[in-house]
Design a protein around this motif. Structure first.
Motif, PDB file in Angstrom:
ATOM      1  N   LEU A  48       0.838  -1.203   0.000  1.00  0.00           N
ATOM      2  CA  LEU A  48       0.000   0.000   0.000  1.00  0.00           C
ATOM      3  C   LEU A  48       0.871   1.250   0.000  1.00  0.00           C
ATOM      4  CD1 LEU A  48      -2.857   1.207   0.090  1.00  0.00           C
ATOM      5  CD2 LEU A  48      -2.709   1.154   2.594  1.00  0.00           C
ATOM      6  N   TYR A  49       1.912   1.246   0.779  1.00  0.00           N
ATOM      7  CA  TYR A  49       2.847   2.369   0.829  1.00  0.00           C
ATOM      8  C   TYR A  49       3.512   2.575  -0.529  1.00  0.00           C
ATOM      9  CZ  TYR A  49       7.013   4.966   2.484  1.00  0.00           C
ATOM     10  OH  TYR A  49       8.012   5.885   2.683  1.00  0.00           O
ATOM     11  N   ALA A  50       3.947   1.490  -1.148  1.00  0.00           N
ATOM     12  CA  ALA A  50       4.642   1.582  -2.434  1.00  0.00           C
ATOM     13  C   ALA A  50       3.736   2.145  -3.517  1.00  0.00           C
ATOM     14  CB  ALA A  50       5.160   0.200  -2.841  1.00  0.00           C
ATOM     15  N   VAL A  51       2.489   1.666  -3.586  1.00  0.00           N
ATOM     16  CA  VAL A  51       1.594   2.122  -4.643  1.00  0.00           C
ATOM     17  C   VAL A  51       1.161   3.568  -4.404  1.00  0.00           C
ATOM     18  CG1 VAL A  51      -0.610   1.330  -3.657  1.00  0.00           C
ATOM     19  CG2 VAL A  51      -0.284   1.332  -6.137  1.00  0.00           C
ATOM     20  N   THR A  88       4.125   8.377 -10.654  1.00  0.00           N
ATOM     21  CA  THR A  88       4.193   8.208 -12.104  1.00  0.00           C
ATOM     22  C   THR A  88       3.041   7.351 -12.603  1.00  0.00           C
ATOM     23  OG1 THR A  88       6.602   8.421 -12.081  1.00  0.00           O
ATOM     24  CG2 THR A  88       5.605   7.387 -14.025  1.00  0.00           C
ATOM     25  N   ALA A  89       2.807   6.215 -11.946  1.00  0.00           N
ATOM     26  CA  ALA A  89       1.711   5.330 -12.340  1.00  0.00           C
ATOM     27  C   ALA A  89       0.361   5.994 -12.093  1.00  0.00           C
ATOM     28  CB  ALA A  89       1.803   4.013 -11.576  1.00  0.00           C
ATOM     29  N   ILE A  90       0.249   6.719 -10.989  1.00  0.00           N
ATOM     30  CA  ILE A  90      -1.010   7.387 -10.661  1.00  0.00           C
ATOM     31  C   ILE A  90      -1.310   8.480 -11.684  1.00  0.00           C
ATOM     32  CG2 ILE A  90      -2.094   8.928  -8.968  1.00  0.00           C
ATOM     33  CD1 ILE A  90      -0.741   7.215  -6.783  1.00  0.00           C
ATOM     34  N   ASP A  91      -0.301   9.249 -12.054  1.00  0.00           N
ATOM     35  CA  ASP A  91      -0.506  10.298 -13.065  1.00  0.00           C
ATOM     36  C   ASP A  91      -0.875   9.693 -14.413  1.00  0.00           C
ATOM     37  OD1 ASP A  91      -0.053  12.367 -11.312  1.00  0.00           O
ATOM     38  OD2 ASP A  91       2.051  12.639 -11.862  1.00  0.00           O
ATOM     39  N   SER A  92      -0.274   8.586 -14.740  1.00  0.00           N
ATOM     40  CA  SER A  92      -0.559   7.934 -16.019  1.00  0.00           C
ATOM     41  C   SER A  92      -1.992   7.409 -16.064  1.00  0.00           C
ATOM     42  CB  SER A  92       0.424   6.786 -16.243  1.00  0.00           C
ATOM     43  OG  SER A  92       0.132   6.087 -17.430  1.00  0.00           O
ATOM     44  N   TRP A 123      -5.590  11.199  -4.234  1.00  0.00           N
ATOM     45  CA  TRP A 123      -4.821  10.030  -4.664  1.00  0.00           C
ATOM     46  C   TRP A 123      -5.058   9.707  -6.134  1.00  0.00           C
ATOM     47  CZ3 TRP A 123      -0.966   9.181  -1.715  1.00  0.00           C
ATOM     48  CH2 TRP A 123      -1.062   9.497  -0.359  1.00  0.00           C
ATOM     49  N   LEU A 124      -5.555  10.699  -6.883  1.00  0.00           N
ATOM     50  CA  LEU A 124      -5.625  10.601  -8.333  1.00  0.00           C
ATOM     51  C   LEU A 124      -4.444  11.368  -8.930  1.00  0.00           C
ATOM     52  CD1 LEU A 124      -9.465  11.090  -8.858  1.00  0.00           C
ATOM     53  CD2 LEU A 124      -8.183   8.960  -9.116  1.00  0.00           C
ATOM     54  N   SER A 125      -4.444  11.561 -10.233  1.00  0.00           N
ATOM     55  CA  SER A 125      -3.340  12.246 -10.899  1.00  0.00           C
ATOM     56  C   SER A 125      -3.209  13.685 -10.399  1.00  0.00           C
ATOM     57  CB  SER A 125      -3.526  12.215 -12.413  1.00  0.00           C
ATOM     58  OG  SER A 125      -4.773  12.779 -12.785  1.00  0.00           O
ATOM     59  N   GLU A 126      -2.068  14.291 -10.697  1.00  0.00           N
ATOM     60  CA  GLU A 126      -1.696  15.581 -10.111  1.00  0.00           C
ATOM     61  C   GLU A 126      -2.746  16.684 -10.285  1.00  0.00           C
ATOM     62  OE1 GLU A 126      -0.115  19.513  -9.678  1.00  0.00           O
ATOM     63  OE2 GLU A 126      -0.711  18.587 -11.576  1.00  0.00           O
ATOM     64  N   PRO A 127      -3.406  16.827 -11.450  1.00  0.00           N
ATOM     65  CA  PRO A 127      -4.408  17.902 -11.557  1.00  0.00           C
ATOM     66  C   PRO A 127      -5.555  17.768 -10.561  1.00  0.00           C
ATOM     67  CG  PRO A 127      -3.766  17.120 -13.733  1.00  0.00           C
ATOM     68  CD  PRO A 127      -3.174  16.156 -12.747  1.00  0.00           C
ATOM     69  N   PHE A 128      -6.003  16.529 -10.316  1.00  0.00           N
ATOM     70  CA  PHE A 128      -7.066  16.303  -9.333  1.00  0.00           C
ATOM     71  C   PHE A 128      -6.558  16.632  -7.925  1.00  0.00           C
ATOM     72  CE2 PHE A 128      -8.341  13.542 -12.834  1.00  0.00           C
ATOM     73  CZ  PHE A 128      -9.701  13.774 -12.909  1.00  0.00           C
ATOM     74  N   LEU A 141      -3.770   1.924  -6.728  1.00  0.00           N
ATOM     75  CA  LEU A 141      -4.041   2.456  -5.394  1.00  0.00           C
ATOM     76  C   LEU A 141      -5.539   2.547  -5.145  1.00  0.00           C
ATOM     77  CD1 LEU A 141      -3.278   3.745  -2.712  1.00  0.00           C
ATOM     78  CD2 LEU A 141      -3.028   5.939  -3.910  1.00  0.00           C
ATOM     79  N   ILE A 142      -6.303   3.041  -6.133  1.00  0.00           N
ATOM     80  CA  ILE A 142      -7.747   3.178  -5.948  1.00  0.00           C
ATOM     81  C   ILE A 142      -8.370   1.808  -5.713  1.00  0.00           C
ATOM     82  CG2 ILE A 142      -9.915   3.956  -6.983  1.00  0.00           C
ATOM     83  CD1 ILE A 142      -7.938   6.201  -6.183  1.00  0.00           C
ATOM     84  N   GLY A 143      -7.912   0.793  -6.446  1.00  0.00           N
ATOM     85  CA  GLY A 143      -8.411  -0.558  -6.222  1.00  0.00           C
ATOM     86  C   GLY A 143      -8.147  -1.033  -4.809  1.00  0.00           C
ATOM     87  N   ASP A 144      -6.934  -0.774  -4.311  1.00  0.00           N
ATOM     88  CA  ASP A 144      -6.613  -1.142  -2.928  1.00  0.00           C
ATOM     89  C   ASP A 144      -7.522  -0.412  -1.942  1.00  0.00           C
ATOM     90  OD1 ASP A 144      -4.565  -2.869  -3.643  1.00  0.00           O
ATOM     91  OD2 ASP A 144      -2.986  -1.359  -3.407  1.00  0.00           O
TER      92      ASP A 144
END
Length: 674
Positions: A109-112, A117-121, A321-326, A439-442
């Motif tokens: 959970l900490y890692a995700v 980068t993955a969250i922004d993508s 916990w979504l991409s940077e603009p959110f 992350l959102i799935g977790d």
């Protein structure tokens, strides 16, 4: 009413205002746990004790851009986060940890959460299935079905649903339904017409537009945002204010599904309960009038507005916990505008806080193994016992309470459950699938687990061994339904507890915190619950009237404190915490007087034991807030600002007057002190 966060009237009423002095002659060399460098000795303790104790620190301290304020609690929290990071870094780096083990779950959970980068993508993609479900709503039946599905994911909007003990029968777990559905902090934000409140509403509407647009729904975002704000304003009109929510009797209604169908028709309460997997008919409803209004709004507000409302709130709840603009949009409104924070915290700090907040027992188990020695728990157990015995004696000595009420008060005090450091039984999260793919799935799977965990409580006796706060948390609480005082490991460090500190400092700091939580059992809310945690009147009519009269003195005292320009402390909103501060400090001082140190003529850094006791209390509240944060607190926080948490209680204590030679002509002297 639920737990009171460190956040008795019995002991503070006997205080009178006299002058006097203590004479000390011997001085010894000592490594002082008090940080005296922050004092402003140009300010007399007789004029403003908070500034005397903390003034130079306040003048010289700059609040970090990533914080809404700075000082004792912030520093201790930073230390706790650094300790969490050490644990989480090691868990993240493990090769093939056992699936479902605490190390695997918190490490992944900490890692995700760190993987920006993955969250922004991913952008909004993780929430698309939920948004599509909302978009498919055709009628009110569909709307309620989606709301139920969101609650089972831990994403509930529109109202507040949870499982908790019945306030009048604490051995029974009940489904609870309270008001909710607002994006602004409370009802008052929708109706105040001062320039600041209007600007906040304008900014909130712009935030709604931003979230809808980022979610791919920009065509009519301005119109939709107006509709959402208008809908929330109607929900707010049927809601209670923070002060009104503090009355436990007025917010208790035990009702069946059939009775709620009459009060709030069209919701179909039996279907709602079954959808939430509640297999019983009776529920505790805090504010039936809110649901009555909601029933009407479900009929009068177009379905399309409800769909926009749900979509906005879903995305907003996950925006951090979504991409940077959110994340930036949410930060700009809630953190920057409302609280004055200039920039987000470091991502690792936010990730640590996230893990602690939702997998707190898994992290906490490893935390206490490394950072909470048995000696700290032993010290705390002894200190709590000492404070409890002192409290008992003070109740016995109270001259305004009848013997029958005294006996019940002492029975309640004796029945306190004392939880220190960490729970005896840890939550088992091993069934939750946590991985590094989303992350959102977790977060949603953890939300589903939490829903099921709470639903599983129904039909079973209340488990009063459960903790409502995680071990690394820097705080403490009293829970009236459990009649318990709880002190997590996180708070047992300076400036609250010094392992090698003198008694004056430890009693003035952690001792007063302990007394504070004990006093919550007897404040304006806690005093309405009996020794078994039930909302039940155990006072004689005459004693209750005397209690209320004394409590009103506290309300009036704090109402007169001016914080910003013409903004005053809200004495009614902060009543319980102010009573707890006053009672807790008085109890801690009485307990300190039982120690040999309290009666020695030893000076440490030029201060007597009594003076050090009060300086320790002031050092606990060495905090500086941004103006926006301070205004937010006045509107929402049941705790008074720090200056008044210090000056208010000490100005009601004879011992303080004696220690610092307070005369009737001086500002710290209160002729109407309680």
């Amino acid at each position: 009413m639920k737990k009171s966060i460190f956040g008795l009237l019995f002991v503070m009423i006997a205080s009178t205002c006299i002058t006097g002095c203590n004479s000390k002659t011997e001085e010894t060399a000592y490594h002082d746990p008090l940080n005296l460098s922050g004092m402003d000795t140009a300010v007399s303790p007789t004029q403003n004790f908070f500034l005397y104790a903390n003034g130079d620190w306040l003048k010289n301290t700059k609040i970090p851009p990533s914080q809404t304020g700075w000082g004792s609690f912030y520093i201790v929290r930073d230390n706790a986060l650094a300790n969490m990071k050490t644990i989480l870094d090691s868990c993240e780096a493990l090769k093939n940890p056992a699936k479902g083990s605490p190390a695997q779950q918190i490490g992944d959970l900490y890692a995700v959460a760190l993987d920006s980068t993955a969250i922004d993508s991913a952008g909004i993609t993780p929430l698309k299935p939920d948004l599509q479900r909302i978009a498919s709503i055709q009628n009110i039946k569909d709307l309620l079905a989606v709301i139920i599905a969101e609650y089972k994911n831990g994403d509930g909007a529109l109202f507040s649903f949870y499982v908790s003990p019945d306030d009048k029968n604490s051995n029974i777990e009940r489904p609870h339904f309270d008001q909710g559905g607002l994006g602004l902090p409370n009802k008052n934000y929708y109706f105040k017409n001062d320039s600041t409140s209007k600007a906040i509403r304008t900014a909130y509407q712009a935030y709604i537009v931003k979230i809808l647009s980022l979610s791919g729904d920009s065509a009519n975002a301005g119109k939709d945002a107006s509709g959402i704000l208008a809908l929330e304003t109607k929900l707010a009109g049927a809601s209670k204010t923070p002060v009104e929510l503090r009355d436990p009797q007025a917010n208790y209604h035990l009702l069946t599904a059939k009775e709620m169908d009459k009060t709030a028709p069209g919701i179909n309460w039996q279907n709602l309960l079954q959808g939430l997997e509640v297999h019983e008919d009776t529920m505790q409803v805090g504010q039936p009038e809110f649901y009555k209004a909601l029933s009407g709004l479900l009929k009068s507000v177009p379905v399309v507005t409800w769909k926009k409302y749900l979509a906005f709130h879903l995305v907003s709840s996950y925006a951090s916990w979504l991409s940077e603009p959110f994340a930036q949009a949410r930060f700009d409104f809630y953190n920057k505008l409302l609280n004055g924070q200039q920039e987000p915290e470091a991502r690792w700090k936010r990730a640590c806080s996230l893990v602690n907040g939702i997998l707190g027992d898994a992290l906490g188990k490893l935390y206490v193994q490394r950072y909470f020695p048995p000696s700290a728990k032993t010290y705390m157990v002894n200190l709590v016992d000492n404070l409890q015995e002192t409290y008992r004696q003070r109740i016995e000595q109270t001259d305004w309470m009848s013997d029958s009420t005294k006996a019940k008060a002492i029975a309640k005090l004796n029945a306190f459950t004392k939880k220190i450091g960490y729970p005896d039984k840890w939550k088992d999260y091993s069934s939750i699938e946590i991985n590094r793919s989303s992350l959102i799935g977790d977060l949603q799977r953890i939300g589903q687990w939490q829903h099921n965990y709470n639903i599983d409580k129904l039909g079973k006796p209340t488990d009063k061994s459960e903790w409502q706060m995680t071990p690394p948390t820097v705080n403490a609480y009293y829970d009236p339904s459990f009649n318990e005082i709880v002190f997590p490991a996180g708070i047992l460090q300076p400036p609250f507890y010094f392992q090698h500190g003198d008694d004056a400092v430890n009693y003035g700091a952690i001792g007063a915190v302990i007394g504070h939580e004990m006093t919550h059992g007897f404040d304006d809310q806690g005093s309405q619950y009996d020794k078994d945690g039930n909302l039940k009147d155990w006072w004689t009519k005459e004693d209750r009237a005397r209690f209320d009269a004394h409590a009103n003195q506290i309300v009036n005292q704090y109402d007169n404190y001016v914080v910003l320009d013409s903004v005053h402390v809200n004495g009614k909103l902060t009543e319980g915490e102010n009573i707890a501060d006053n009672g807790g400090l008085a109890i801690a001082y009485a307990a300190f007087q039982k120690t040999p140190e309290a009666h020695k003529d030893t000076l440490i850094d030029g201060f007597t034991p009594d003076q050090r006791f009060f300086l320790a209390w002031a050092q606990v509240w060495r905090i500086k807030d941004r103006p926006q944060r301070l205004l937010w607190r006045i509107n929402n926080d049941p705790h008074s600002p720090e200056e008044y948490r210090v000056n208010g209680p000490v100005s009601n204590m004879t011992a303080f007057y004696q220690a610092f030679h307070i005369k009737p002509s001086e500002k710290m002297y209160r002729p109407d002190s309680v």
